[in-house]
Design a protein around this motif. Sequence first.
Motif, PDB file in Angstrom:
ATOM      1  N   GLN A 176      37.189 -21.653 153.648  1.00 38.16           N
ATOM      2  CA  GLN A 176      35.970 -21.868 152.847  1.00 38.16           C
ATOM      3  C   GLN A 176      34.877 -21.706 153.696  1.00 38.16           C
ATOM      4  OE1 GLN A 176      36.026 -21.819 149.397  1.00 38.16           O
ATOM      5  NE2 GLN A 176      34.047 -21.851 149.486  1.00 38.16           N
ATOM      6  N   ALA A 208      33.705 -18.439 154.389  1.00 39.16           N
ATOM      7  CA  ALA A 208      33.413 -17.692 153.044  1.00 39.16           C
ATOM      8  C   ALA A 208      31.906 -18.087 152.946  1.00 39.16           C
ATOM      9  CB  ALA A 208      34.183 -18.122 152.218  1.00 39.16           C
ATOM     10  N   GLU A 209      31.544 -19.514 152.902  1.00 43.26           N
ATOM     11  CA  GLU A 209      30.296 -19.897 152.706  1.00 43.26           C
ATOM     12  C   GLU A 209      29.248 -19.277 153.487  1.00 43.26           C
ATOM     13  OE1 GLU A 209      31.694 -23.862 150.463  1.00 43.26           O
ATOM     14  OE2 GLU A 209      30.501 -23.822 152.167  1.00 43.26           O
ATOM     15  N   ASN A 230      28.437 -15.600 152.739  1.00 40.45           N
ATOM     16  CA  ASN A 230      27.587 -15.599 151.422  1.00 40.45           C
ATOM     17  C   ASN A 230      26.038 -15.988 151.891  1.00 40.45           C
ATOM     18  OD1 ASN A 230      29.571 -14.966 149.822  1.00 40.45           O
ATOM     19  ND2 ASN A 230      30.073 -16.961 149.336  1.00 40.45           N
ATOM     20  N   ASP A 243      29.869 -13.452 146.251  1.00 39.52           N
ATOM     21  CA  ASP A 243      30.898 -14.686 145.913  1.00 39.52           C
ATOM     22  C   ASP A 243      32.081 -14.624 146.658  1.00 39.52           C
ATOM     23  OD1 ASP A 243      29.312 -13.796 143.179  1.00 39.52           O
ATOM     24  OD2 ASP A 243      29.394 -15.956 143.682  1.00 39.52           O
ATOM     25  N   ASP A 256      34.975 -16.016 148.695  1.00 37.43           N
ATOM     26  CA  ASP A 256      35.628 -17.436 148.625  1.00 37.43           C
ATOM     27  C   ASP A 256      36.977 -17.582 149.639  1.00 37.43           C
ATOM     28  OD1 ASP A 256      37.281 -16.719 145.478  1.00 37.43           O
ATOM     29  OD2 ASP A 256      37.670 -15.847 147.436  1.00 37.43           O
ATOM     30  N   ASN A 286      39.687 -17.462 149.160  1.00 36.93           N
ATOM     31  CA  ASN A 286      40.992 -16.683 148.886  1.00 36.93           C
ATOM     32  C   ASN A 286      40.886 -15.302 149.420  1.00 36.93           C
ATOM     33  OD1 ASN A 286      43.268 -15.884 146.930  1.00 36.93           O
ATOM     34  ND2 ASN A 286      41.691 -14.486 146.043  1.00 36.93           N
ATOM     35  N   ARG A 338      37.249 -17.136 135.810  1.00 40.35           N
ATOM     36  CA  ARG A 338      36.444 -17.786 137.093  1.00 40.35           C
ATOM     37  C   ARG A 338      35.165 -17.248 137.111  1.00 40.35           C
ATOM     38  NH1 ARG A 338      42.018 -17.038 141.092  1.00 40.35           N
ATOM     39  NH2 ARG A 338      42.786 -18.884 140.499  1.00 40.35           N
ATOM     40  N   GLU A 367      31.464 -19.330 136.806  1.00 44.32           N
ATOM     41  CA  GLU A 367      30.321 -19.093 138.047  1.00 44.32           C
ATOM     42  C   GLU A 367      28.883 -19.065 137.370  1.00 44.32           C
ATOM     43  OE1 GLU A 367      31.156 -16.260 140.813  1.00 44.32           O
ATOM     44  OE2 GLU A 367      33.131 -17.170 141.585  1.00 44.32           O
TER      45      GLU A 367
END
Length: 438
Positions: free
Chosen positions: A28, A31-32, A35, A47, A49, A51, A172, A176
């Motif tokens: 996570q 991922a951030e 982004n 986006d 994430d 996953n 999902r 958002e």
Amino acid sequence: MTEANDQLRHARERVESPRAPGQSASRQDLAEMVNEWIWRQRGRHTDVDANYIGKLERGLIRSPQDDYRAALRAITGVRTDPELGFRVRRHSSSPVENVDRKEFLRAVVGVGAAVSAAPLLELLSPDQPTPVPNVVTQADIDGVRTAARVFGSWDNHHGGGLAREAVVAQLRHSAEMLDSRCPEKLRGELFAAVGFLGHVCAMMAFDAYAHDDARRMFRFTQACADEAGDWNLRAKSLSSMARQAIWCGDPDQGLTLTELALVRADRLTATERAMLLAARARALAKMGRAEETLRTVGLADEQFTRADPANDPDWMRYYDQAQHLGDTGHALWDLAVRQGEAKQEAASRLASAVAGHTETYVRSRAMSGIKLASLTMTVGDPQEAAVIGAQALKDAQSLRSRRAADDLRDLAHRASVHEPVAEVAELRHGIRLAVAAS
């Protein structure tokens, strides 16, 4: 077999977590950071994430899009894609002509590669998530409502087991939008529309017996309804939660939920009050409270005579006369088969429901038909029950519904005492085949 991308995982583990100094970045975290890098360097909202990072590390995706690769190179401090275990895409201008299916798949997956599910799934993994609007418009909200209607129709016609993953993905994405900028005048509409889609998703999970998923999605719907100040959506989700509780063997909880939904019945439409009273009757019948069940069915009927579809929200479109007769017929079914009461009334309501349901509501028609067949098999003529059951079975075979499958099993069990009757034996055989294939 797909080979894990250990190079990327090791590279991630060399990056320090911005949240926990001294520890490796989590998926996570990475991922951030991706982004954030793309937003700052490319001016594009993405986006990614945890996953998606997991798919990269498991080797399910080996060629992410350019921006993702650039961000990952910058964050992990490497210079080339191969250092992160990524393949460089090569585009061919030569068309694929005159090849059979297997040759085509080999050409797509790679020359000499075995044609298996894993590499094909890799081709279907999106490199670029669908962007979420920075500012929500009326068109965005209308799109969410349309998605809810379409998936709700699919659920009614095919059952919850076939398209549930697609609806979860749509939910999902829609959820958002709740973090996007939204004009104050549209905020309530946005939460109500996303809650509507959440309810559809919850009902599909319930129908597929993913009960924990359904409960979480119902809570999500409740939160959306509360944020929107939407009493109608609140009542609908509580009604559905009650139905799930009753189905799962907890009619007392189901009764509590219907009472909670009826606290401000004056804010609901007559159709909604009829729906809630029908659910209350089903809970009371399961608890063996016959007199209260009959009285509550009468109250539900009284409310339904006042129904005006023009006043009802989108999610109440399904509750027509056939649905009302089916829901109250299900309540009376419990009294008929367990206490011998209201047998004719239960049969009459269920038969009218079957006759009234259109092709749009195949699952409802199938489930009312199965219940009518079970009732007739228990207290009436087994040959007549077999005819009713055969038609209900035909409807049920087009569904992917765990609820309908369990009702068929119950019908087969009730029919076992009439096995010598040829039509009954044929019906039980058909049920065995249908349930085995479900």
